[in-house]
Every structure is written in C-alpha cells, then in structure tokens.
Design a protein around this motif. Sequence first.
Motif, mmCIF file in Angstrom:
data_model
loop_
_atom_site.group_PDB
_atom_site.id
_atom_site.type_symbol
_atom_site.label_atom_id
_atom_site.label_comp_id
_atom_site.label_asym_id
_atom_site.label_seq_id
_atom_site.Cartn_x
_atom_site.Cartn_y
_atom_site.Cartn_z
ATOM 1 N N LEU A 51 0.821 -1.205 0.000
ATOM 2 C CA LEU A 51 0.000 0.000 0.000
ATOM 3 C C LEU A 51 0.859 1.261 0.000
ATOM 4 C CD1 LEU A 51 -2.363 -1.944 0.479
ATOM 5 C CD2 LEU A 51 -3.240 -0.348 2.200
ATOM 6 N N SER A 55 0.732 4.038 -2.997
ATOM 7 C CA SER A 55 0.301 5.402 -2.656
ATOM 8 C C SER A 55 1.416 6.434 -2.802
ATOM 9 C CB SER A 55 -0.231 5.443 -1.223
ATOM 10 O OG SER A 55 0.808 5.145 -0.295
ATOM 11 N N TRP A 90 -5.671 8.133 3.164
ATOM 12 C CA TRP A 90 -4.967 7.066 3.886
ATOM 13 C C TRP A 90 -5.568 6.904 5.278
ATOM 14 C CZ3 TRP A 90 -1.062 3.639 2.593
ATOM 15 C CH2 TRP A 90 -0.511 2.901 3.658
ATOM 16 N N PHE A 167 -6.603 4.322 0.641
ATOM 17 C CA PHE A 167 -5.787 3.221 1.135
ATOM 18 C C PHE A 167 -6.117 3.013 2.607
ATOM 19 C CE2 PHE A 167 -3.543 5.160 -2.385
ATOM 20 C CZ PHE A 167 -3.114 4.064 -3.129
#
Length: 242
Positions: A51, A55, A90, A167
């Motif tokens: 992740l 990102s 996030w 995310f």
Amino acid sequence: MAPPDNDVLWARSLHCALGGSEALSGVSLGVREGEILAVVGPRGSGKTTLLRCLSGQLVAQQGEVWFNSAPVHTLGPAQRERLRRDRFGWIGPEPGLVPELTGWENTALPLLLRGTSHRAAKTAALEWLERLDIGGCARKRPHALTQSQRQRIAIARALVTTPSVLFADEPTATLHRADGAQVLRTLTAAARSHDITVLLATHDGEVAALADRTITLLDGRRVAAVPPASGAEGVAACSLSV
C-alpha cells in the motif's frame, strides 16, 4: 508499458527491500476504478509495504506504479506528496489525530490545507462525522474520546476530500469486532456511493468479505491462497507472522 485503460492503479513487478530483507518480491496487480480490493495475508506478508508503494509513500527499488496512466514511480518527492494530498486518502491502524484540534477540525484538516474556506471545510467535516455516527464528537478533542471514536474521525478525515483512491491499512485493527464491523460497513458504503476506489489491507477474512475482489500476499509474493498452518510447525509459523 502503460497500464490498461480501465485500471485506476496498476503495478508491475514490485521489488522492495526494507531493513535488509525483501518485503515485496515481484508483486503485480491492477485495480479498477470504483473497485474495493482487499489485500489479505498474515502479518509480515508485505501488505503495508504494498500500500505504501502504491500510494507513493515509498518507492520500490524495482518495478512500476501507475495512477490513471501516469507513472508514480518516476515522480519526485514533492510531486508524490502533491498526489497523496490531492488524489489519495490514507487510513492506518492508529488514528494519528492532532491532539490540540477538535473532532471536526481534525476531519477538516486536509481541506483546510488545500485552501478550502473555513465554512466549507467545517460543513463537509460535520457531514462526514454524522455519516460515521460521531456527530456528537465534533467539538471534543482526542483525549476525551474513545479509541473507536478517534478512529472514526480518522476515517472521516480520509474521506472528507472524496479521494480518487483510499488506502486503508488494517483500519479497524484497534477496534472491538462489533465497532469495527459497523465502521467498515459505513466506509465501504460511502466509498461505493462516491465511486471511490479502495485498497483494504487486512488479515481478517470477515473484513475481506466486504470487498469486490481479494488478492493474497505471503512472504512478499502474490499467492493463490495462504496454506493452512498445522501442527507444531504451523504454530511456530503463526507466531512468526504476528
């Protein structure tokens, strides 16, 4: 090679070493726009690293990451920071709230940093707090809130900008099962209603079941499934993966 047109995120052959050991070893995947994709596997399997690479928080030593046909892996630090601020959201396992700010101020912070007016930012923040059933916490500071309430504010903060991609790294790991299930239902419903693409890292099968599709990682590689542990070796393996 550019990614397929219908993939909002696309990665090819990601290799990433952390602390002298390989956290990702040749991982490739594509994520369609509006899809909720669960990345599953035991602790230590490379989910968080994947992740972070997707990102733009971390640049893999080898491989490519594309967002909307733009190469993330070739961007400089300032460009990746702008991408995360403007297009990504996030959520981590810990809320990470600013202790001096109230619930709505923490939620509105990404909008205020973008230059959104105080009134518009506050209105949007209060709307998201209500959707997550914590409107009553809007004027309280983090020290006066429960862990569940703090995490809901963190989720509202990630959603308030209506990111293209969200995310979520074990977003309910610190919550009781009932609280976590309710928060995830709200999160996934909000994502679907706003056509937000979600990458959800989890080691919980019930959490993964909320996704449209699942991929599995084990020891930094994509696998068809994690083999079941058995006997003393299985117990040892489970202990090492925690």
